[in-house]
Design a protein around this motif. Structure first.
Motif, PDB file in Angstrom:
ATOM      1  N   PHE A 112     -13.793   3.542   5.885  1.00  0.00           N
ATOM      2  CA  PHE A 112     -13.724   4.852   5.240  1.00  0.00           C
ATOM      3  C   PHE A 112     -15.137   5.303   4.874  1.00  0.00           C
ATOM      4  N   ARG A 113     -15.338   6.622   4.824  1.00  0.00           N
ATOM      5  CA  ARG A 113     -16.636   7.176   4.413  1.00  0.00           C
ATOM      6  C   ARG A 113     -16.394   8.233   3.347  1.00  0.00           C
ATOM      7  N   VAL A 114     -17.380   8.447   2.500  1.00  0.00           N
ATOM      8  CA  VAL A 114     -17.275   9.453   1.445  1.00  0.00           C
ATOM      9  C   VAL A 114     -17.359  10.836   2.079  1.00  0.00           C
ATOM     10  N   VAL A 115     -16.385  11.700   1.732  1.00  0.00           N
ATOM     11  CA  VAL A 115     -16.392  13.080   2.235  1.00  0.00           C
ATOM     12  C   VAL A 115     -16.415  14.095   1.091  1.00  0.00           C
ATOM     13  N   GLY A 116     -16.398  13.609  -0.148  1.00  0.00           N
ATOM     14  CA  GLY A 116     -16.436  14.515  -1.278  1.00  0.00           C
ATOM     15  C   GLY A 116     -16.159  13.786  -2.575  1.00  0.00           C
ATOM     16  N   ALA A 117     -16.035  14.569  -3.628  1.00  0.00           N
ATOM     17  CA  ALA A 117     -15.695  14.032  -4.946  1.00  0.00           C
ATOM     18  C   ALA A 117     -14.613  14.922  -5.543  1.00  0.00           C
ATOM     19  N   THR A 118     -13.878  14.355  -6.467  1.00  0.00           N
ATOM     20  CA  THR A 118     -12.823  15.103  -7.134  1.00  0.00           C
ATOM     21  C   THR A 118     -13.316  15.558  -8.496  1.00  0.00           C
ATOM     22  N   ASP A 119     -12.495  16.324  -9.163  1.00  0.00           N
ATOM     23  CA  ASP A 119     -12.790  16.683 -10.546  1.00  0.00           C
ATOM     24  C   ASP A 119     -12.225  15.655 -11.520  1.00  0.00           C
ATOM     25  N   ALA A 120     -11.495  14.680 -10.985  1.00  0.00           N
ATOM     26  CA  ALA A 120     -10.952  13.606 -11.819  1.00  0.00           C
ATOM     27  C   ALA A 120     -12.063  12.618 -12.146  1.00  0.00           C
ATOM     28  N   VAL A 121     -12.002  12.041 -13.329  1.00  0.00           N
ATOM     29  CA  VAL A 121     -13.011  11.093 -13.785  1.00  0.00           C
ATOM     30  C   VAL A 121     -12.307   9.808 -14.211  1.00  0.00           C
ATOM     31  N   ALA A 122     -12.897   8.684 -13.828  1.00  0.00           N
ATOM     32  CA  ALA A 122     -12.391   7.376 -14.252  1.00  0.00           C
ATOM     33  C   ALA A 122     -13.579   6.539 -14.702  1.00  0.00           C
TER      34      ALA A 122
ATOM     35  N   CYS B  82       0.859  -1.181   0.000  1.00  0.00           N
ATOM     36  CA  CYS B  82       0.000   0.000   0.000  1.00  0.00           C
ATOM     37  C   CYS B  82       0.890   1.224   0.000  1.00  0.00           C
ATOM     38  N   ASN B  83       0.762   2.044  -1.033  1.00  0.00           N
ATOM     39  CA  ASN B  83       1.507   3.287  -1.165  1.00  0.00           C
ATOM     40  C   ASN B  83       0.738   4.341  -0.376  1.00  0.00           C
ATOM     41  N   ILE B  84       1.293   4.773   0.754  1.00  0.00           N
ATOM     42  CA  ILE B  84       0.622   5.710   1.646  1.00  0.00           C
ATOM     43  C   ILE B  84       1.652   6.654   2.246  1.00  0.00           C
ATOM     44  N   GLY B  85       1.239   7.881   2.483  1.00  0.00           N
ATOM     45  CA  GLY B  85       2.110   8.850   3.132  1.00  0.00           C
ATOM     46  C   GLY B  85       1.372  10.152   3.351  1.00  0.00           C
ATOM     47  N   PRO B  86       2.016  11.083   4.040  1.00  0.00           N
ATOM     48  CA  PRO B  86       1.390  12.393   4.210  1.00  0.00           C
ATOM     49  C   PRO B  86       1.110  13.015   2.842  1.00  0.00           C
ATOM     50  N   ARG B  87      -0.089  13.494   2.658  1.00  0.00           N
ATOM     51  CA  ARG B  87      -0.447  14.096   1.364  1.00  0.00           C
ATOM     52  C   ARG B  87       0.570  15.156   0.965  1.00  0.00           C
ATOM     53  N   ALA B  88       1.081  15.897   1.940  1.00  0.00           N
ATOM     54  CA  ALA B  88       2.046  16.963   1.668  1.00  0.00           C
ATOM     55  C   ALA B  88       3.331  16.432   1.041  1.00  0.00           C
ATOM     56  N   GLU B  89       3.621  15.146   1.187  1.00  0.00           N
ATOM     57  CA  GLU B  89       4.823  14.541   0.619  1.00  0.00           C
ATOM     58  C   GLU B  89       4.560  13.829  -0.708  1.00  0.00           C
ATOM     59  N   ILE B  90       3.318  13.793  -1.142  1.00  0.00           N
ATOM     60  CA  ILE B  90       2.950  13.124  -2.395  1.00  0.00           C
ATOM     61  C   ILE B  90       2.706  14.220  -3.427  1.00  0.00           C
ATOM     62  N   THR B  91       3.760  14.604  -4.101  1.00  0.00           N
ATOM     63  CA  THR B  91       3.708  15.795  -4.944  1.00  0.00           C
ATOM     64  C   THR B  91       2.745  15.667  -6.122  1.00  0.00           C
ATOM     65  N   ARG B  92       2.461  14.469  -6.585  1.00  0.00           N
ATOM     66  CA  ARG B  92       1.449  14.330  -7.642  1.00  0.00           C
ATOM     67  C   ARG B  92       0.083  14.753  -7.122  1.00  0.00           C
ATOM     68  N   LEU B  93      -0.183  14.553  -5.837  1.00  0.00           N
ATOM     69  CA  LEU B  93      -1.447  14.997  -5.256  1.00  0.00           C
ATOM     70  C   LEU B  93      -1.410  16.482  -4.904  1.00  0.00           C
ATOM     71  N   THR B  94      -0.320  16.925  -4.305  1.00  0.00           N
ATOM     72  CA  THR B  94      -0.272  18.331  -3.886  1.00  0.00           C
ATOM     73  C   THR B  94      -0.360  19.275  -5.080  1.00  0.00           C
ATOM     74  N   GLY B  95       0.124  18.830  -6.236  1.00  0.00           N
ATOM     75  CA  GLY B  95       0.070  19.658  -7.430  1.00  0.00           C
ATOM     76  C   GLY B  95      -1.114  19.394  -8.328  1.00  0.00           C
ATOM     77  N   SER B  96      -1.974  18.462  -7.946  1.00  0.00           N
ATOM     78  CA  SER B  96      -3.101  18.096  -8.801  1.00  0.00           C
ATOM     79  C   SER B  96      -4.176  19.175  -8.819  1.00  0.00           C
ATOM     80  N   ARG B  97      -4.656  19.495 -10.011  1.00  0.00           N
ATOM     81  CA  ARG B  97      -5.781  20.415 -10.155  1.00  0.00           C
ATOM     82  C   ARG B  97      -7.113  19.665 -10.124  1.00  0.00           C
ATOM     83  N   LEU B  98      -7.039  18.337 -10.205  1.00  0.00           N
ATOM     84  CA  LEU B  98      -8.255  17.530 -10.252  1.00  0.00           C
ATOM     85  C   LEU B  98      -8.585  16.853  -8.925  1.00  0.00           C
ATOM     86  N   ILE B  99      -7.563  16.552  -8.134  1.00  0.00           N
ATOM     87  CA  ILE B  99      -7.773  15.889  -6.847  1.00  0.00           C
ATOM     88  C   ILE B  99      -7.271  16.846  -5.768  1.00  0.00           C
TER      89      ILE B  99
END
Length: 191
Positions: free
Chosen positions: A168-178, A77-94
């Motif tokens: 886990f519970r749903v707390v929102g949705a992203t602008d990313a689509v799959a 499981c790839n997990i870490g502080p969101r602040a250290e996951i630069t693909r997420l911190t820079g995402s405009r969709l998530i």
């Protein structure tokens, strides 16, 4: 049956590789694509994705956890502080749903030959425990629920039912689509 989950430290790297890249292919993802930008992978690994992942294992927060069943590595499981996951911190969709300093799950892998045997539940519990042991207030995931069968031959971000079973519970949705569906934001609070 004995289950254990451990952070991916340098001494466990071969176990991680057995789960995500058993044949040690140089061009294989090494579970970096959802965590780092290409430039960062190049800087860390000097052209080698494997070396880049090894470098992440040396950090204060290793990039995830390896699950073991009876001593055999069976999940990642790839997990870490969101602040250290630069693909997420820079995402405009998530984007973050609030200012909570969450840890994020970006990938889950169950080793071939061990799927549909309860590995994911153990793996997610171990990942949440790892985050909690480092003071994380919550863990987030961004699953997809495409219609029909999902290709799980490699890594995947998980599905809503998988995370619901893990608390886990749903707390929102992203602008990313799959698969034509918006990706959810699911969270497990650790208070």
């Amino acid at each position: 049956m004995a289950w254990e989950t451990h952070p991916l430290t340098p001494d466990r790297f071969e176990d991680f590789a057995d789960v995500v890249n058993r044949n040690r292919r140089a061009t294989h993802c090494w579970c970096l694509s959802h965590r780092l930008r290409a430039r960062e992978i190049e800087e860390l690994g000097g052209g080698s994705r494997e070396r880049a992942m090894r470098a992440l294992c040396e950090r204060e927060h290793p990039p995830g956890v390896v699950a073991y069943r009876d001593g055999e590595p069976v999940g990642w499981c790839n997990i870490g502080p969101r602040a250290e996951i630069t693909r997420l911190t820079g995402s405009r969709l998530i984007r973050p749903v609030d200012d909570v300093a969450v840890w994020s799950i970006v990938c889950v892998v169950v080793r071939a030959g061990h799927r549909r045997q309860g590995v994911t539940a153990q793996l997610l519990e171990g990942a949440v425990g790892y985050a909690a042991s480092h003071g994380a207030p919550a863990v987030e995931a961004h699953p997809v629920d495409p219609p029909g069968r999902m290709d799980q031959t490699m890594a995947f971000v998980g599905t809503r039912p998988m995370f619901e079973r893990a608390g886990f519970r749903v707390v929102g949705a992203t602008d990313a689509v799959a698969g034509g569906m918006p990706r959810l934001v699911m969270r497990r609070d650790l208070h």
